[in-house]
Each structure stands twice: as structure tokens, then as C-alpha cells.
Write an enzyme that holds these catalytic residues in place. Sequence first.
Site, short mmCIF file in Angstrom:
data_model
loop_
_atom_site.label_atom_id
_atom_site.label_comp_id
_atom_site.label_asym_id
_atom_site.label_seq_id
_atom_site.Cartn_x
_atom_site.Cartn_y
_atom_site.Cartn_z
N LYS A 1 0.87 -1.18 0.00
CA LYS A 1 0.00 0.00 0.00
C LYS A 1 0.90 1.23 0.00
CE LYS A 1 -3.41 2.46 2.80
NZ LYS A 1 -4.46 2.37 3.83
C1 5RP Z 1 -1.80 4.89 7.28
C2 5RP Z 1 -2.91 3.99 6.95
C3 5RP Z 1 -4.24 4.40 7.55
O1 5RP Z 1 -4.46 3.93 8.80
C4 5RP Z 1 -5.40 4.26 6.70
O2 5RP Z 1 -5.54 2.98 6.17
C5 5RP Z 1 -5.36 5.33 5.68
O3 5RP Z 1 -6.49 5.44 4.91
P1 5RP Z 1 -6.87 6.83 4.21
O4 5RP Z 1 -5.60 7.63 4.10
O5 5RP Z 1 -7.42 6.46 2.87
O6 5RP Z 1 -7.89 7.52 5.09
O7 5RP Z 1 -2.76 3.03 6.26
O8 5RP Z 1 -0.65 4.45 6.71
#
Ligand code: 5RP
Length: 294
Positions: free
Chosen positions: A205
Site C-alpha cells: 500500500k
Molecule cells: C496509514 C494507513 C491508515 O491507517 C489508513 O488505512 C489510511 O487510509 P486513508 O488515508 O485512505 O484515510 O494506512 O498508513
Amino acid sequence: MADNIGNKAAHDYHLDIAPVQDGFYVKGAAHCDWGMKNRLAKIFQPKSGNTVMLAFDHGYIMGPTAGLERIDLVVPPLAPYVDVLMGTKGVIRSCVSPASPTATCVRVTYDTTVLFDEMSNGGGIACDIENAIRMNADCMAVQTFIGAPGESRSLELLARTADAGTRYGIPTLGVVAVGKQMERTEKFFQLATRVLAENGANIVKSYYCEGFERVAAACPVPIVIAGGKKLPELEALEMAYRAINEGAHGVDMGRNIFQSDSPEGMAAAIGKVVHEGYTAKQAYEVYEEIKNSK
Ligand code: 5RP
């Protein structure tokens, strides 16, 4: 250790040549075991090869984040629109029905909360492999801090989680953190995504950036892009569209879905971009249609 000075600049990305695939459609997974492939196939739809993950793990460091105050009311109605629910073990256990057919990705590391100014020193394990198996997790997410004080510790947690996941057929999602001091450049994301894949992440991610196609090309496993802070709906859809067209295999989005004035509309619209090749404008119409029907 490889000398880091005076190296040749990397440039041979062969953007005109598709990744070498060998018998299984998820990038980099051709040589994995059946169970791992089976879980990956629940995450990445076989038809599109892509995934929509809904991230609602923010509370693990932020407490009751805007839009997730009543997480038990927010998440269940969105489950039918997404492929994967990504949250902590505490929220998945308490707020997601075990009868839900949507895949789950359990965030297995903890970190320091937002009360601390400094970035984490790498965190620790919040959900071990035994617990992940008991929860029937389809994926385990590990936060990493490349270029920050927690780098070494977080890479160890990633590598250990990936080893345990390989043993039991559960994929590991390596999450690239971006702190205040960290660059958000192509160079940084190339390095971070590649390091995570090399240390065993089955999925990475990361964030969309200029030059994303080279980031995706140089990462041997699928990248899903993070949503980041809330953007106007059309802009968030445009970012998703560009990412998919430049080699991302999906999104792992939170605030841009659950902070929208129509979370269901946004989740559906993102799905159209990710799985059906809709442009941002076409998908925006889907968002508006669902918003206006409520
Ligand atoms: C930070 C993360 C977060 O906890 C989350 O998953 C982020 O999601 P978004 O930015 O789309 O609100 O992965 O690294």
C-alpha cells in the site's frame, strides 16, 4: 552492503512490456501455494485483477476519527460495495458480522498514538499469526517507516509477518508510511515499495505520485494506493483513475469514502473505476445518482 555513491541511474523500466506472468493473475504470486492464491483471489477480483479495500483502521493511532465515531454503524453498510474490509482485530471482531462474505485484512501492528509528535519507532505486533488464523484473516497489514527512526524495527515485523503468512497461506500487505519529514517523491516511493516487496510483502500500500508508472513497474507485487486526506469526490476519483491506468491494482481508501457526504456513493463509484474502467467523470455520475437516491 552495496556502495550507494556514484551508482548508475535506474532507467530500464520497459513500460511497453507487460509484467512477466506465469500461470496466476495476481502479480508476483505465480509461485505461491494454493491457500495463498485462494486468499489473493478473494482480494483481487479475477475479472479485473484489481481490488477495492475499505480502510477503517485509523482509530488504532487516532482514536475516534471523523466519520468513524460510530464505526459499528458506518462499516457494515459499505461492505457490499468493496472487496476487502481493512481494520484492527478489535473493530473487525466487534463491528463486522462473521457472516459477511467480504474479505478481511487485519492490521497486525500497533504504533504510537497521535499524542506523540515523533514518528513511531517501528511499533510492535498487535495480532499474532495464531490470532489472524483464528479470525480467518485474508490478509495481514504491517505499517513500515522507510527513511524514519522506526525503519529497522518495522522491516523486521514485516519480514516476520510475511514468513508466518507464507507458512499458513495468508498474504501480507506492507504499508508505506509518510511522515511530516518524509519525501513524497517518485524516488522515495520507488525505494519504499521495492524494499517492502523484497522483504516479503505480497501486496504494497503506497501513495500515488508523479511518475507512478515507474513505481508500479519496479515493484514485483501489486500496489494499492492509499486515499489520504479527504479530497473533493471528483478529485479522489481522478486520482484513482490515474493510478489504475498507471499500473496500480486497486485502492485501499478510508477518509475519501467514509468522510464523503455519500460513503456508499463513493464506494460504488471507486469500484466502477477500479473494476470496470470508468473514467472519473462517469464514476462521479454513479456517486451522484446514489447520493441523490438516499
Ligand atoms: C496509514 C494507513 C491508515 O491507517 C489508513 O488505512 C489510511 O487510509 P486513508 O488515508 O485512505 O484515510 O494506512 O498508513
